[in-house]
Design an enzyme around this catalytic site. Structure first.
Site, PDB file in Angstrom:
ATOM      1  CD  GLU A  12     -17.348 -10.665 -31.195  1.00 31.91           C
ATOM      2  OE1 GLU A  12     -16.905 -10.169 -30.156  1.00 31.91           O
ATOM      3  OE2 GLU A  12     -17.473 -10.039 -32.261  1.00 31.91           O
ATOM      4  CG  MET A 175     -10.572  -3.527 -30.847  1.00 32.75           C
ATOM      5  SD  MET A 175      -9.621  -4.568 -31.974  1.00 32.75           S
ATOM      6  CE  MET A 175      -9.019  -3.367 -33.138  1.00 32.75           C
ATOM      7  CD  GLU A 176     -15.468  -3.932 -32.395  1.00 36.64           C
ATOM      8  OE1 GLU A 176     -15.695  -4.365 -31.236  1.00 36.64           O
ATOM      9  OE2 GLU A 176     -14.539  -4.359 -33.105  1.00 36.64           O
ATOM     10  CG  ASP A 199      -8.173 -11.190 -24.569  1.00 35.71           C
ATOM     11  OD1 ASP A 199      -9.030 -11.282 -25.447  1.00 35.71           O
ATOM     12  OD2 ASP A 199      -7.703 -10.100 -24.196  1.00 35.71           O
TER      13      ASP A 199
HETATM   14  N1  ADE Z   1     -11.425  -7.928 -27.812  1.00 39.20           N
HETATM   15  C1  ADE Z   1     -11.173  -9.056 -27.126  1.00 39.20           C
HETATM   16  N2  ADE Z   1      -9.954  -9.013 -26.557  1.00 39.20           N
HETATM   17  C2  ADE Z   1      -9.419  -7.814 -26.901  1.00 39.20           C
HETATM   18  C3  ADE Z   1      -8.189  -7.180 -26.648  1.00 39.20           C
HETATM   19  N3  ADE Z   1      -7.258  -7.787 -25.907  1.00 39.20           N
HETATM   20  N4  ADE Z   1      -7.971  -5.950 -27.176  1.00 39.20           N
HETATM   21  C4  ADE Z   1      -8.907  -5.354 -27.943  1.00 39.20           C
HETATM   22  N5  ADE Z   1     -10.087  -5.917 -28.226  1.00 39.20           N
HETATM   23  C5  ADE Z   1     -10.358  -7.132 -27.711  1.00 39.20           C
END
Ligand code: ADE
Length: 230
Positions: A12, A175-176, A199
């Site tokens: 990233e 996640m952060e 995604d």
């Molecule tokens: N970061 C990018 N895609 C994600 C996902 N599907 N779940 C958690 N963190 C992500």
């Protein structure tokens, strides 16, 4: 003022780090902090690693050891709300921890003893980040709102559907961010975050994520950081 530029993963931030080959590297808490100048600004650039605990450690070290005045996170996320699609950009105005549940002692999602389930991003810094995104990525679809963080890579249609039902306002999942937002709240440090959608957090998420992180994530981050600091 020193600005911290943070991503979770090397992919990233690779293009940003490539612009800082001669800056001083300092190691703290097992992380490499690149301290120096970028586009004429004092910066500290660091990879937080993945997940809320890693993010919280990174944020605390940035504040306590590196004396940063603001933190900007740039990375990728899974799209959650309808219409938040791959390639779009989400700018957070607040964060929630989707996996925090101390019920029945506290309401689901509430951070115990804080009396809130969301932490807001800094308005001024978010305004600057929004302008930077518009300048760096013209024509890209930009959303702004709530982002959900948790210690899970959400990779099934069933799980993203359950998250959508539980948190209908959440635009994206990662996640952060909520950890950064909470630590920055604790220290009174401005925080802002931008995430490109890699995604849809569905059954295809792991494949879309891998392609996107390889091909697009770092370019987006570098363009946004240049527009923000330049
Ligand atoms: N970061 C990018 N895609 C994600 C996902 N599907 N779940 C958690 N963190 C992500």
């Amino acid at each position: 003022m020193r600005t911290a530029i943070v991503s979770a993963m090397q992919e990233e931030l690779a293009a940003v780090l490539a612009l800082m080959p001669h800056e001083a590297k300092q190691v703290a808490a097992g992380r490499e902090f690149w301290v120096g100048r970028l586009h004429g600004h004092e910066v500290v650039v660091v990879l937080s690693r993945i997940g809320k605990v890693a993010a919280a450690t990174t944020a605390a070290v940035l504040v306590e050891r590196f004396g940063i005045g603001e933190i900007v996170f740039t990375g990728v996320a899974g799209g959650l709300a309808p219409g938040v699609d791959v390639g779009h950009v989400v700018i957070a105005d607040s964060f929630v921890q989707h996996d925090l549940d101390a019920s029945p002692i506290f309401p689901r999602f509430e951070v115990p003893l804080y009396g809130t389930s969301t932490f807001a991003c800094d308005r001024g810094l978010t305004r600057r980040l929004t302008a930077a995104v518009a300048a760096a990525l013209p024509g890209v679809h930009v959303h702004r709102g709530l982002v959900a963080s948790g210690d899970r890579f959400v990779a099934t249609t069933a799980e993203s559907g359950a998250l959508r039902a539980a948190l209908p306002d959440a635009l994206a999942v990662e996640m952060e961010g909520a950890a950064f937002a909470q630590v920055c709240h604790d220290f009174g440090i401005p925080f802002a975050a931008v995430r490109t959608i890699s995604d849809r957090a569905d059954d295809m998420a792991h494949l879309d994520f891998a392609t996107f992180i390889r091909d697009v994530a770092s370019r987006h981050s570098a363009a946004i950081v240049r527009a923000l600091l330049g």
